[in-house]
Scaffold this motif. Structure first.
Motif, PDB file in Angstrom:
ATOM      1  N   ASN A  37     -37.430 -14.300 -47.015  1.00 52.97           N
ATOM      2  CA  ASN A  37     -36.258 -13.637 -46.433  1.00 52.97           C
ATOM      3  C   ASN A  37     -35.351 -14.627 -45.707  1.00 52.97           C
ATOM      4  N   SER A  82     -40.144  -9.372 -38.623  1.00 51.12           N
ATOM      5  CA  SER A  82     -39.840  -9.706 -40.015  1.00 51.12           C
ATOM      6  C   SER A  82     -38.575  -8.968 -40.450  1.00 51.12           C
ATOM      7  N   ASN A  83     -38.173  -9.205 -41.695  1.00 53.79           N
ATOM      8  CA  ASN A  83     -37.064  -8.482 -42.319  1.00 53.79           C
ATOM      9  C   ASN A  83     -35.789  -8.553 -41.485  1.00 53.79           C
ATOM     10  N   LYS A  85     -31.893  -9.354 -40.559  1.00 55.44           N
ATOM     11  CA  LYS A  85     -30.594  -9.307 -41.240  1.00 55.44           C
ATOM     12  C   LYS A  85     -29.483  -9.502 -40.208  1.00 55.44           C
ATOM     13  N   TYR A  95     -33.933  -6.589 -36.900  1.00 51.82           N
ATOM     14  CA  TYR A  95     -35.227  -6.994 -37.465  1.00 51.82           C
ATOM     15  C   TYR A  95     -36.235  -5.882 -37.227  1.00 51.82           C
ATOM     16  N   ARG A 128     -37.413   1.363 -43.115  1.00 48.06           N
ATOM     17  CA  ARG A 128     -37.504   0.280 -44.096  1.00 48.06           C
ATOM     18  C   ARG A 128     -36.206   0.240 -44.898  1.00 48.06           C
ATOM     19  N   ASN A 129     -35.974  -0.888 -45.565  1.00 42.74           N
ATOM     20  CA  ASN A 129     -34.814  -1.048 -46.443  1.00 42.74           C
ATOM     21  C   ASN A 129     -33.511  -0.668 -45.731  1.00 42.74           C
TER      22      ASN A 129
END
Length: 681
Positions: A37, A82-83, A85, A95, A128-129
């Motif tokens: 990522n 994590s994740n 943007k 995040y 999520r997403n």
């Protein structure tokens, strides 16, 4: 004393090269780190990425967000999570991390000197997403809703203050469970939006259907959300709203109007479409899909484009070796970037709106594209056969490596050479494979070999770094891994060649012809062959030991041995039924013919069976019934229930080590050369 002084002096004059490199050790897995990522800030001034490692003390994985400047400086830990943007303005990041209820929640952090951080979701629905709105004021995300029990009884006779058992699970859908989740009968995946500075989330979609595509029928593995440029609409992929539980092999692109909640599909009802991405100027939507879902278990997809209202749909790029992935727009809205796998490599490509494709990266490598800055700089990870993944940035085929995450543990390691092979199989088929050689490989010497089979079955071994294979090679094995028919990366016909015969004579022939090709190189001892694989690889392992006695022992991890049983126990029942022309209650012949449990009478090879005790994809019962049959027949076997594991046997770090060590121990137990040496003693 003088001897030690001399050695020290030589080390000082020659540097670290004075120390001989050594093969890797299994325990180095605990220090092995993997990036992902890679997120460039909009102005390309800072790179964030997820650094995944292992918490050896607590026996679990850990995820952290790190930062690094484009010149490689200021490489430092940022936060746990994590994740990540970036916001459109580049002033904040969102995040995912553990919230105050220990479940995954969304956070927003300012990237100025204040570093002010807010948890913006607080409920039990794990987001999520997610996606930032164009103005940075809202964040949309997908979450699984809570569904109340429709069949709760008023029980008579309960004494005052008595503690009675809770209501049971009541299943009324076909897909009521999911691996790594458990019982999913609690509700459906739906779309929410929340203010970026915190507040009450608003649910935008509802009903007994799922926002987010179902990549393997019935389970949530995808789901993309993209905002319109004016912030009035959200585009997403999802199941059709009619017969959603049964017709899981369709996926449509929808849009929902935020002001009214009106939901409309904007792709044809019979299609399989997903991963919408709206252009920065708001005029177009790029997406992946196919015009209809065929009866095959693998559907070859293409890159499509349409106007924002769903009109002028057309295929932009098609007939690639593998399915397109990671669709991202350039900032000028004139180019779409994407990746796809071909012959074991994954690279970045770019197309203009007329469908003219050019390669941005090339070579025998695996590139995972994650982001594009406003100036066109790409953020991605790259790995190769002898190079673990690291963080890169680049533009127009010029790349810059920003990290060397594993240099500290592998600086003195001698990796095994990875050699590509192509060979002929039945039906004039050419098949690709690779051999990992022992690090101290000597020409003319023959080594024991492990055939390592991938799962899927629709998947692709690639040119990326593989610690597992290097670990086997470090312990004296040649490792052979191939992409037999059924694999992706070689076109639709190749991937669908196993339809109606899996496992069977085509993929089986490809694997055994690969073994012959490896032996023909002169590097492999034909009397010291071993085989293993997980999931689809476990299926084919049980098939191969039924059709040949060439392997001295086998390790089948998470196999399917009875298709009829799997159709009832697995979390993907609709996918299982798709392999057969007729349901088993009408014609069980093919279901039985392709079940390796029916072939167990031909097995003489010692087989170790290993499955996670919580596996819902290829449930433990599949290994149990095969084990029982081998025991009754007197074939050497053992059954391992890996504690705490869902599908696979190595998501828990200590279980990964057990998998490696038990597999090698089982091979060594039946290695004729080692047994001969034992007899000599």
């Amino acid at each position: 004393m003088k001897k030690h002084i001399l050695i020290a002096a030589l080390a000082l004059t020659t540097g670290f090269a004075a120390f001989a490199k050594e093969p890797i050790k299994t325990e180095q897995w605990l220090d092995f780190e993997r990036p992902g990522n890679v997120q460039l800030s909009p102005d390309a001034s800072l790179v964030l990425y997820t650094r995944n490692g292992i918490d050896a003390f607590n026996d679990k994985s850990r995820s952290e967000v790190w930062q690094v400047k484009p010149d490689g400086s200021k490489h430092a830990f940022l936060l746990k999570g994590s994740n990540v943007k970036w916001s459109p303005e580049g002033d904040r990041i969102a995040y995912v991390s553990a919230g105050d209820n220990d479940s995954a929640q969304l956070f927003v952090r300012y990237m100025d000197s204040t570093e002010a951080t807010s948890q913006i979701t607080h409920h039990a629905l794990q987001p999520r997403n997610y996606a930032w709105s164009p103005d940075g004021k809202h964040i949309a995300y997908i979450a699984r809703t809570i569904k109340s029990n429709k069949w709760s009884m008023e029980l008579p006779g309960k004494p005052p203050g008595a503690q009675w058992n809770e209501d049971p699970y009541v299943m009324d859908t076909l897909h009521y469970r999911q691996d790594r989740v458990g019982m999913t009968n609690t509700g459906f995946d739906h779309l929410f939006v929340v203010p970026a500075d915190g507040g009450t989330p608003r649910q935008l979609t509802e009903g007994e259907w799922n926002v987010s595509m179902r990549r393997i029928g019935g389970i949530a593995t995808g789901g993309e959300v993209s905002w319109s440029a004016d912030g009035e609409y959200l585009y997403f992929d999802g199941q059709p709203r009619e017969d959603a539980d049964i017709d899981v092999f369709k996926s449509l692109i929808y849009r929902v109007k935020l002001s009214s909640g009106e939901v409309e599909p904007i792709t044809p009802e019979e299609g399989y479409y997903h991963s919408p991405s709206v252009s920065p100027d708001g005029k177009h939507v790029a997406y992946i899909g196919a015009p209809e879902w065929a009866e095959d278990t693998y559907r070859h997809t293409h890159l499509y484009i349409m106007d924002a209202d769903g009109s002028n749909q057309r295929r932009l790029v098609g007939d690639l070796a593998g399915p397109p992935e990671t669709v991202l727009w350039g900032s000028n809205s004139e180019a779409v970037y994407f990746t796809y796998g071909k012959h074991g490599s994954v690279n970045v490509h770019r197309t203009n709106l007329a469908g003219k494709v050019e390669s941005i990266t090339s070579g025998e490598q695996v590139v995972q594209l994650d982001s594009i800055a406003n100036d066109g700089t790409l953020g991605y990870t790259r790995s190769a056969g002898q190079q673990p993944a690291d963080v890169y940035i680049g533009a127009n085929a010029v790349s810059q490596q920003l990290t060397k995450l594993n240099e500290d543990i592998f600086a003195n390691s001698n990796f095994g050479e990875v050699r590509e092979i192509w060979f002929d199989s039945t039906d004039d088929t050419r098949v690709q494979g690779w051999m990992v050689m022992p690090p101290d490989y000597q020409e003319g010497k023959r080594y024991p070999m492990v055939l390592y089979i991938h799962g899927g079955p629709h998947a692709m071994y690639n040119n990326g770094f593989n610690f597992t294979f290097q670990d086997f090679a470090a312990n004296g094995y040649v490792v052979l891994y191939t992409n037999p028919r059924g694999s992706t990366g070689y076109g639709a016909e190749f991937a669908n060649a196993i339809q109606g015969m899996y496992p069977g004579p085509r993929d089986g022939a490809d694997l055994l012809n690969g073994v012959d090709a490896a032996i023909d190189t002169g590097a492999v001892d034909p009397n010291r062959l071993f085989v293993t694989g997980c999931s689809g690889g476990g299926v084919l392992t049980t098939y191969l030991v039924a059709v040949t006695d060439r392997f001295k022992s086998a390790v089948s991890r998470c196999p399917v041995t009875s298709w009829i049983a799997m159709a009832g126990y697995s979390d993907v029942p609709a996918w299982v039924h798709r392999f057969f022309d007729e349901p088993f209650w009408e014609n069980p012949e093919d279901w039985l013919k392709d079940s390796t449990l029916q072939m167990v009478g031909k097995v003489n090879t010692p087989v170790l069976l290993m499955t996670g005790d919580k596996d819902l994809r290829t449930p433990f019962e599949e290994a149990e019934q095969y084990f029982s049959a081998l025991k009754i027949r007197g074939v050497p076997t053992r059954l391992v229930a890996m504690k705490g594991e869902y599908h696979g046997t190595g998501s828990i770090p200590s279980n990964y080590l057990r998998t490696q060590l038990m597999t090698r121990d089982w091979f060594e137990k039946y290695d004729p050369e080692l047994k001969a040496n034992d007899n000599d003693n």
